[in-house]
Design a protein around this motif. Structure first.
Motif, PDB file in Angstrom:
ATOM      1  N   THR A  20       0.821  -1.221   0.000  1.00  0.00           N
ATOM      2  CA  THR A  20       0.000   0.000   0.000  1.00  0.00           C
ATOM      3  C   THR A  20       0.850   1.263   0.000  1.00  0.00           C
ATOM      4  N   HIS A  21       2.162   1.105  -0.228  1.00  0.00           N
ATOM      5  CA  HIS A  21       3.081   2.240  -0.374  1.00  0.00           C
ATOM      6  C   HIS A  21       3.069   3.154   0.853  1.00  0.00           C
ATOM      7  N   ALA A  22       2.855   2.583   2.024  1.00  0.00           N
ATOM      8  CA  ALA A  22       2.835   3.353   3.286  1.00  0.00           C
ATOM      9  C   ALA A  22       1.882   4.540   3.203  1.00  0.00           C
ATOM     10  N   GLU A  23       0.794   4.362   2.494  1.00  0.00           N
ATOM     11  CA  GLU A  23      -0.126   5.457   2.228  1.00  0.00           C
ATOM     12  C   GLU A  23      -1.155   5.634   3.335  1.00  0.00           C
ATOM     13  N   SER A  24      -1.536   6.870   3.574  1.00  0.00           N
ATOM     14  CA  SER A  24      -2.654   7.201   4.459  1.00  0.00           C
ATOM     15  C   SER A  24      -3.829   7.565   3.574  1.00  0.00           C
ATOM     16  N   ALA A  25      -4.944   6.818   3.695  1.00  0.00           N
ATOM     17  CA  ALA A  25      -6.082   7.079   2.814  1.00  0.00           C
ATOM     18  C   ALA A  25      -7.375   6.645   3.487  1.00  0.00           C
ATOM     19  N   TYR A  26      -8.089   5.730   2.859  1.00  0.00           N
ATOM     20  CA  TYR A  26      -9.462   5.432   3.261  1.00  0.00           C
ATOM     21  C   TYR A  26      -9.580   4.594   4.529  1.00  0.00           C
ATOM     22  N   ASN A  27      -8.559   3.869   4.914  1.00  0.00           N
ATOM     23  CA  ASN A  27      -8.557   3.222   6.222  1.00  0.00           C
ATOM     24  C   ASN A  27      -8.188   4.225   7.312  1.00  0.00           C
ATOM     25  N   ALA A  28      -7.099   4.926   7.088  1.00  0.00           N
ATOM     26  CA  ALA A  28      -6.520   5.774   8.128  1.00  0.00           C
ATOM     27  C   ALA A  28      -7.408   6.934   8.532  1.00  0.00           C
ATOM     28  N   ILE A  29      -8.310   7.362   7.667  1.00  0.00           N
ATOM     29  CA  ILE A  29      -9.163   8.503   8.025  1.00  0.00           C
ATOM     30  C   ILE A  29      -9.925   8.234   9.312  1.00  0.00           C
ATOM     31  N   ARG A  30     -10.163   6.963   9.609  1.00  0.00           N
ATOM     32  CA  ARG A  30     -10.879   6.617  10.844  1.00  0.00           C
ATOM     33  C   ARG A  30     -10.019   6.818  12.086  1.00  0.00           C
ATOM     34  N   VAL A  31      -8.709   6.770  11.942  1.00  0.00           N
ATOM     35  CA  VAL A  31      -7.840   6.965  13.103  1.00  0.00           C
ATOM     36  C   VAL A  31      -8.065   8.353  13.701  1.00  0.00           C
ATOM     37  N   TYR A  32      -8.167   9.370  12.839  1.00  0.00           N
ATOM     38  CA  TYR A  32      -8.397  10.735  13.315  1.00  0.00           C
ATOM     39  C   TYR A  32      -9.798  10.872  13.910  1.00  0.00           C
ATOM     40  N   LEU A  33     -10.752  10.173  13.319  1.00  0.00           N
ATOM     41  CA  LEU A  33     -12.123  10.179  13.842  1.00  0.00           C
ATOM     42  C   LEU A  33     -12.169   9.615  15.248  1.00  0.00           C
ATOM     43  N   TRP A  34     -11.584   8.431  15.447  1.00  0.00           N
ATOM     44  CA  TRP A  34     -11.587   7.822  16.788  1.00  0.00           C
ATOM     45  C   TRP A  34     -10.837   8.718  17.783  1.00  0.00           C
ATOM     46  N   ALA A  35      -9.723   9.287  17.362  1.00  0.00           N
ATOM     47  CA  ALA A  35      -8.943  10.150  18.258  1.00  0.00           C
ATOM     48  C   ALA A  35      -9.752  11.361  18.692  1.00  0.00           C
ATOM     49  N   GLY A  36     -10.467  11.973  17.750  1.00  0.00           N
ATOM     50  CA  GLY A  36     -11.236  13.162  18.073  1.00  0.00           C
ATOM     51  C   GLY A  36     -12.382  12.916  19.022  1.00  0.00           C
ATOM     52  N   MET A  37     -12.831  11.668  19.126  1.00  0.00           N
ATOM     53  CA  MET A  37     -13.955  11.337  19.993  1.00  0.00           C
ATOM     54  C   MET A  37     -13.529  10.769  21.336  1.00  0.00           C
ATOM     55  N   LEU A  38     -12.226  10.737  21.622  1.00  0.00           N
ATOM     56  CA  LEU A  38     -11.776  10.304  22.953  1.00  0.00           C
ATOM     57  C   LEU A  38     -12.325  11.252  24.009  1.00  0.00           C
ATOM     58  N   ALA A  39     -12.683  10.703  25.145  1.00  0.00           N
ATOM     59  CA  ALA A  39     -13.226  11.520  26.228  1.00  0.00           C
ATOM     60  C   ALA A  39     -12.233  12.584  26.661  1.00  0.00           C
ATOM     61  N   PHE A  40     -12.771  13.706  27.114  1.00  0.00           N
ATOM     62  CA  PHE A  40     -11.934  14.820  27.540  1.00  0.00           C
ATOM     63  C   PHE A  40     -10.941  14.394  28.620  1.00  0.00           C
ATOM     64  N   ASP A  41     -11.361  13.452  29.489  1.00  0.00           N
ATOM     65  CA  ASP A  41     -10.494  12.997  30.580  1.00  0.00           C
ATOM     66  C   ASP A  41      -9.910  11.608  30.327  1.00  0.00           C
ATOM     67  N   ASP A  42      -9.909  11.154  29.082  1.00  0.00           N
ATOM     68  CA  ASP A  42      -9.247   9.894  28.758  1.00  0.00           C
ATOM     69  C   ASP A  42      -7.741  10.092  28.890  1.00  0.00           C
ATOM     70  N   PRO A  43      -7.038   9.204  29.589  1.00  0.00           N
ATOM     71  CA  PRO A  43      -5.597   9.379  29.802  1.00  0.00           C
ATOM     72  C   PRO A  43      -4.782   9.421  28.508  1.00  0.00           C
ATOM     73  N   LEU A  44      -5.317   8.867  27.424  1.00  0.00           N
ATOM     74  CA  LEU A  44      -4.566   8.819  26.168  1.00  0.00           C
ATOM     75  C   LEU A  44      -4.890   9.978  25.236  1.00  0.00           C
ATOM     76  N   ARG A  45      -5.807  10.838  25.629  1.00  0.00           N
ATOM     77  CA  ARG A  45      -6.307  11.849  24.713  1.00  0.00           C
ATOM     78  C   ARG A  45      -5.220  12.832  24.265  1.00  0.00           C
ATOM     79  N   ALA A  46      -4.527  13.432  25.219  1.00  0.00           N
ATOM     80  CA  ALA A  46      -3.549  14.471  24.867  1.00  0.00           C
ATOM     81  C   ALA A  46      -2.460  13.923  23.954  1.00  0.00           C
ATOM     82  N   GLN A  47      -1.936  12.752  24.306  1.00  0.00           N
ATOM     83  CA  GLN A  47      -0.875  12.141  23.503  1.00  0.00           C
ATOM     84  C   GLN A  47      -1.357  11.867  22.082  1.00  0.00           C
TER      85      GLN A  47
END
Length: 433
Positions: free
Chosen positions: A296-323
């Motif tokens: 996949t040529h180390a590409e960011s595309a139609y799978n990876a877009i969900r990574v940002y979605l999940w990250a943005g929905m982490l709880a405000f007080d989730d210990p992993l949110r800031a990182q």
């Protein structure tokens, strides 16, 4: 306290009934419901339960992409396929909408058609559809028959196309069942979700040297050789993994899976863009670690877009949110400079391709931008997503990205620090703050 919806998101809630549906009726009409072993269900096109919050986009999704017997149809493909991922997302949206009738219909179709009638014994096959034609629409011979004698394409035969399961779908199904059991006080959902979670650990994880127990994308095909594995960062939403680690008896195994998932998400984006796929290798006498996926040529595309979605929905007080938010800060810089998310990025150099991401991409990055405090950018991406949907009805994948991202910003649900989903209907559908 989690941040409230932005200005445009408040407007979207207030005018929800007037919003243009995500997809047109023409798409659904092009996808005539196929015969299934489950038969016609109780009517998933029926209105949501009276106690549900109004969610115009979910109602449009049901009308246009969900068959009466509970199958999410991707009508853009000749085989009119259904993937387990789509079934898992639809279950989650039905729970968020307090739509018990749709939930049960979707679950029944999934169990009967993807899991050989028993989700306690079989993880669902990842793809189902017409089996008499190939992905390009050409006739396929039945077993033991020539192509010329295959079943006429006009009639069609239907069933599992590939029986391998997909861990992202399985995780979402098990998670949603656990949450449905808790929110609807239904023990059979809890029991089924628990059994599925155990089957996931047994069939779709492995202990990787230096990384620990890790989620594999599926049972077959992802161990490349004795020292390397192919992984997918978008398959492991951290709030979902945390919920398993806190809710299940096998907490130690799920805690290890949460730890490896955190590394998979945060340690594979050297220039701030998540790859669709990545390889983890054990190097003799050297350092174990992640590397680019060559096919996949180390590409960011139609799978990876969900990574940002999940990250943005982490709880405000989730210990992993800031990182996790910090990991992908180059994405927000790109959107601020260009007004849209890129469709494709070379993750090894951080160089975006020339194409703009579609409306689903904008909806997916909007919660991430909002979590960074860039409500101006989030509002613009919500508006871009809606505008593009009006110009050209989105397909299946863009539609689910929009339901996740826009539904979250509309205040219809959020996740807490324990990974639990909190739909608005549990608080009698309060007005957005």
């Amino acid at each position: 306290m989690r941040p409230g919806p932005s200005r445009l998101a408040r407007w979207l809630v207030a005018g929800a009934c007037a919003l243009t549906p995500l997809v047109s009726a023409d798409v659904a009409q092009a996808a005539a419901p196929a015969p299934t072993s489950a038969g016609e269900g109780a009517g998933s096109r029926a209105a949501a339960n009276p106690g549900a919050c109004t969610w115009a986009d979910w109602n449009a999704f049901k009308h246009n992409l969900l068959s009466a017997d509970g199958r999410v149809i991707d009508a853009s493909t000749p085989r009119q396929i259904t993937v387990s991922e789509g079934q898992s997302y639809a279950l989650f949206f039905a729970l968020v909408a307090n739509d018990r009738a749709a939930f049960d219909t979707i679950l029944q179709w999934t169990e009967n058609n993807l899991a050989q009638g028993d989700l306690t014994a079989h993880l669902p096959a990842w793809i189902w559809g017409r089996t008499d034609i190939d992905e390009k629409g050409a006739p396929v011979a039945a077993s033991g028959a020539s192509a010329a004698s295959a079943a006429p394409a006009s009639k069609g035969t239907w069933g599992v196309i590939d029986s391998n399961s997909a861990s992202d779908a399985d995780l979402w199904i098990a998670y949603t069942l656990l949450e449905a059991g808790r929110l609807w006080n239904e023990r059979r959902y809890t029991a089924l979700g628990t059994v599925m979670a155990r089957n996931i650990v047994r069939s779709e994880t492995a202990t990787l040297p230096g990384l620990g127990r890790t989620v594999l994308p599926g049972p077959q095909g992802f161990k490349l050789d004795k020292d390397s594995w192919r992984l997918n960062p978008s398959y492991v939403p951290l709030q979902v993994m945390r919920r398993f680690a806190l809710a299940l008896p096998e907490a130690s195994e799920w805690k290890a899976l949460l730890d490896s998932s955190t590394k998979l998400v945060n340690d594979t984006a050297p220039h701030g863009f998540s790859p669709d796929w990545v390889v983890y290798s054990v190097k003799s006498g050297g350092k174990n670690g992640f590397g680019p996926d060559a096919p996949t040529h180390a590409e960011s595309a139609y799978n990876a877009i969900r990574v940002y979605l999940w990250a943005g929905m982490l709880a405000f007080d989730d210990p992993l949110r800031a990182q996790t938010l910090a990991t992908f800060s180059p994405l927000s810089a790109f959107v601020a400079a260009h007004g849209f998310p890129p469709e494709r990025v070379d993750t090894q150099t951080g160089t975006p391709g020339p194409s703009e991401g579609n409306g689903g991409f904008s909806a997916a990055v909007a919660p991430y931008l909002s979590a960074l405090g860039r409500t101006d950018l989030a509002d613009a991406q919500v508006e871009r997503s809606r505008t593009l949907a009006q110009k050209s009805p989105p397909g299946y994948y863009s539609s689910v990205l929009m339901l996740f991202g826009l539904g979250y910003l509309q205040g219809l649900y959020h996740f807490d620090a324990q990974g639990r989903v909190a739909p608005a209907w549990t608080a009698r559908c309060p007005a957005p703050r």
